[in-house]
Design an enzyme around this catalytic site. Structure first.
Site, PDB file in Angstrom:
ATOM      1  N   ASN A 225       0.858  -1.186   0.000  1.00  0.00           N
ATOM      2  CA  ASN A 225       0.000   0.000   0.000  1.00  0.00           C
ATOM      3  C   ASN A 225       0.899   1.242   0.000  1.00  0.00           C
ATOM      4  O   ASN A 225       1.456   1.604   1.029  1.00  0.00           O
ATOM      5  CB  ASN A 225      -0.891  -0.046   1.258  1.00  0.00           C
ATOM      6  CG  ASN A 225      -1.717   1.217   1.417  1.00  0.00           C
ATOM      7  OD1 ASN A 225      -1.813   2.048   0.501  1.00  0.00           O
ATOM      8  ND2 ASN A 225      -2.327   1.365   2.590  1.00  0.00           N
TER       9      ASN A 225
ATOM     10  N   GLU B 278      -5.207  -4.760  10.692  1.00  0.00           N
ATOM     11  CA  GLU B 278      -4.176  -3.740  10.873  1.00  0.00           C
ATOM     12  C   GLU B 278      -4.429  -2.974  12.169  1.00  0.00           C
ATOM     13  O   GLU B 278      -5.265  -2.045  12.194  1.00  0.00           O
ATOM     14  CB  GLU B 278      -4.199  -2.749   9.702  1.00  0.00           C
ATOM     15  CG  GLU B 278      -3.946  -3.381   8.363  1.00  0.00           C
ATOM     16  CD  GLU B 278      -3.383  -2.372   7.371  1.00  0.00           C
ATOM     17  OE1 GLU B 278      -2.316  -2.631   6.816  1.00  0.00           O
ATOM     18  OE2 GLU B 278      -3.991  -1.300   7.195  1.00  0.00           O
TER      19      GLU B 278
ATOM     20  N   SER C 261       3.586  -1.802  10.391  1.00  0.00           N
ATOM     21  CA  SER C 261       5.039  -1.867  10.584  1.00  0.00           C
ATOM     22  C   SER C 261       5.613  -3.257  10.302  1.00  0.00           C
ATOM     23  O   SER C 261       6.555  -3.700  10.978  1.00  0.00           O
ATOM     24  CB  SER C 261       5.427  -1.386  11.987  1.00  0.00           C
ATOM     25  OG  SER C 261       5.040  -0.033  12.161  1.00  0.00           O
TER      26      SER C 261
ATOM     27  N   GLU D 296      -6.764   4.856   7.818  1.00  0.00           N
ATOM     28  CA  GLU D 296      -6.564   6.277   7.469  1.00  0.00           C
ATOM     29  C   GLU D 296      -7.812   6.840   6.797  1.00  0.00           C
ATOM     30  O   GLU D 296      -8.141   8.012   6.987  1.00  0.00           O
ATOM     31  CB  GLU D 296      -5.312   6.418   6.578  1.00  0.00           C
ATOM     32  CG  GLU D 296      -4.047   6.211   7.403  1.00  0.00           C
ATOM     33  CD  GLU D 296      -2.862   5.624   6.639  1.00  0.00           C
ATOM     34  OE1 GLU D 296      -2.865   5.637   5.406  1.00  0.00           O
ATOM     35  OE2 GLU D 296      -1.933   5.143   7.322  1.00  0.00           O
TER      36      GLU D 296
ATOM     37  N   GLY E  30       2.627   2.557  10.712  1.00  0.00           N
ATOM     38  CA  GLY E  30       3.571   3.656  10.539  1.00  0.00           C
ATOM     39  C   GLY E  30       4.253   4.085  11.825  1.00  0.00           C
ATOM     40  O   GLY E  30       4.921   5.119  11.865  1.00  0.00           O
TER      41      GLY E  30
ATOM     42  N   LYS F  10       0.116   4.264  -0.313  1.00  0.00           N
ATOM     43  CA  LYS F  10      -0.519   5.485   0.229  1.00  0.00           C
ATOM     44  C   LYS F  10      -0.263   6.655  -0.733  1.00  0.00           C
ATOM     45  O   LYS F  10      -0.227   6.438  -1.949  1.00  0.00           O
ATOM     46  CB  LYS F  10      -0.038   5.743   1.651  1.00  0.00           C
ATOM     47  CG  LYS F  10      -0.180   4.480   2.509  1.00  0.00           C
ATOM     48  CD  LYS F  10       0.014   4.680   3.962  1.00  0.00           C
ATOM     49  CE  LYS F  10      -0.152   3.342   4.680  1.00  0.00           C
ATOM     50  NZ  LYS F  10      -0.073   3.460   6.122  1.00  0.00           N
TER      51      LYS F  10
ATOM     52  N   HIS G 252      -9.486   1.188   5.031  1.00  0.00           N
ATOM     53  CA  HIS G 252      -8.209   1.427   5.707  1.00  0.00           C
ATOM     54  C   HIS G 252      -8.413   2.424   6.855  1.00  0.00           C
ATOM     55  O   HIS G 252      -9.224   3.350   6.752  1.00  0.00           O
ATOM     56  CB  HIS G 252      -7.181   1.975   4.708  1.00  0.00           C
ATOM     57  CG  HIS G 252      -5.795   1.975   5.266  1.00  0.00           C
ATOM     58  ND1 HIS G 252      -5.343   2.953   6.118  1.00  0.00           N
ATOM     59  CD2 HIS G 252      -4.778   1.096   5.127  1.00  0.00           C
ATOM     60  CE1 HIS G 252      -4.102   2.671   6.461  1.00  0.00           C
ATOM     61  NE2 HIS G 252      -3.726   1.548   5.880  1.00  0.00           N
TER      62      HIS G 252
HETATM   63  P1  PGA Z   1       2.933   0.508   7.596  1.00  0.00           P
HETATM   64  O1  PGA Z   1       1.450   0.668   6.982  1.00  0.00           O
HETATM   65  O2  PGA Z   1       3.480  -0.790   7.048  1.00  0.00           O
HETATM   66  O3  PGA Z   1       3.683   1.717   7.085  1.00  0.00           O
HETATM   67  O4  PGA Z   1       2.794   0.472   9.072  1.00  0.00           O
HETATM   68  C1  PGA Z   1       0.609  -0.439   6.808  1.00  0.00           C
HETATM   69  C2  PGA Z   1      -0.712  -0.004   6.236  1.00  0.00           C
HETATM   70  O5  PGA Z   1      -1.220   1.062   6.625  1.00  0.00           O
HETATM   71  O6  PGA Z   1      -1.284  -0.689   5.366  1.00  0.00           O
END
Ligand code: PGA
Length: 250
Positions: A9, A167, A213, A97, A173, A11, A95
Site C-alpha cells: 500500500n 491492521e 510496521s 486512514e 507507521g 498510500k 483502511h
Molecule cells: P505501515 O502501513 O506498514 O507503514 O505500518 C501499513 C498499512 O497502513 O497498510
C-alpha cells in the site's frame, strides 16, 4: 485454496516517474517468486500504467479506495467499474486512514464492498483497533463489530472473493508491530467469526493479512503463524528490496 499474499500500500507517495520505476523493479525482482501472490497498490494516477506494465507478470494491481456510488455527479470520485475497466482487480477498502481522516464508517465500506463484488474486483478489507481499545481489552469486540458491519448482506458466494487485512491502528507507521502471538490470536478470532457466518470451508480459504510496521526483520515470524497468510505493507513497500524481502519470508 488459501493463498499467501503480500500487498504493498503505497498510500500518497512517489511521483509518477519514481512510481513507474518502482513497479518495474518489483516486477523484475519477483519473477522467480512462486509461493506468494504479490499485489501493488499505488495511487490512482498510476493505475492504468501499472496494470499495463504488470499485464504480463503475476503481479496484481490494487486501488487504495473507490466510490460508494456506481457513477454520476460525484466530483473527485473514482468508481469500481472505472477501475475494473483499467484492469484493476483489487481495491483496498476500510483502511484506518480512510476511517480516521475521511470519516468512513462500516456502512459506507459495506456499499463499496458490494460494488467491488458486483464488478468482479477483490476487495482487501481492513479492520483493526486503536491503541486505547487494545489497552482496554476491547479489540476483539471492535474487530468483530467492524467485520459484521462491513460484510452485512454479503452472501457466502460473494464472500469467497474477499481478502481481509487486520491492521492494528497503533502499529501503522509507528514502528510498533503486533507480536506474532498477538497477530495469531486475533487472526484466529477473525477466522472464527467468518466460520460462524459463512462456514469452515470459506473461512479456511480466506487469506487474512497482517498490516502495521511489517518489515523484512519481522515478516518471517509473523507469517509463520497458521492464521497469518501474508501482509499489507505500507512504508516497506516503497522500496523494492524491502518489499521483495518481505515477500520471500514465507
Ligand atoms: P505501515 O502501513 O506498514 O507503514 O505500518 C501499513 C498499512 O497502513 O497498510
Amino acid at each position: 485454496m488459501r493463498k499467501n499474499i503480500v500487498a504493498g500500500n503505497w498510500k500518497m507517495n512517489k511521483t509518477f516517474p519514481d512510481g513507474i520505476t518502482l513497479i518495474e523493479e518489483i516486477i523484475e525482482k519477483s519473477e522467480d517468486l512462486n509461493n506468494v501472490k504479490l499485489i501493488i497498490s499505488p495511487p490512482y494516477i498510476f493505475l492504468k500504467d501499472a496494470s499495463n506494465i504488470a499485464a504480463h507478470s503475476k503481479i496484481g494491481i490494487a486501488a487504495q479506495n473507490c466510490s460508494n456510488e456506481e457513477s454520476g455527479a460525484f466530483t473527485g470520485e473514482i468508481s469500481a467499474s472505472m477501475l475494473k475497466s483499467a484492469n484493476v482487480n483489487y481495491i483496498i477498502l476500510g483502511h484506518s486512514e480512510r476511517r480516521a481522516y475521511y470519516g468512513e464508517k462500516d456502512e459506507l465500506i459495506n456499499q463499496k464492498i458490494k460494488l467491488c463484488i458486483k464488478h468482479n474486483i477483490t476487495p482487501i478489507v481492513c479492520c483493526g483497533e486503536v491503541l486505547q481499545e487494545r489497552e482496554s481489552g476491547e479489540h476483539f469486540k471492535v474487530v468483530s463489530n467492524q467485520i459484521k458491519g462491513m460484510f452485512f448482506g454479503i452472501n457466502p458466494e460473494e464472500f469467497t472473493k474477499v481478502i481481509i487485512a487486520y491492521e492494528p491502528v497503533w502499529a501503522i507507521g509507528t514502528g510498533k508491530t503486533a507480536s506474532p502471538d498477538q497477530a495469531q490470536e486475533i487472526h484466529q478470532f477473525i477466522r472464527k467469526i467468518i466460520t460462524d457466518s459463512y462456514g469452515s470451508e470459506i473461512a479456511n480459504n480466506l487469506s487474512i493479512l497482517y498490516g502495521g510496521s511489517c518489515k523484512p526483520s519481522n515478516a518471517k515470524e509473523l507469517f509463520a503463524n497458521p492464521d497469518v497468510d501474508g501482509g499489507l505493507i505500507g512504508g516497506a513497500s516503497l522500496n523494492a528490496n524491502d518489499f521483495l524481502s518481505i515477500a520471500k519470508s514465507f
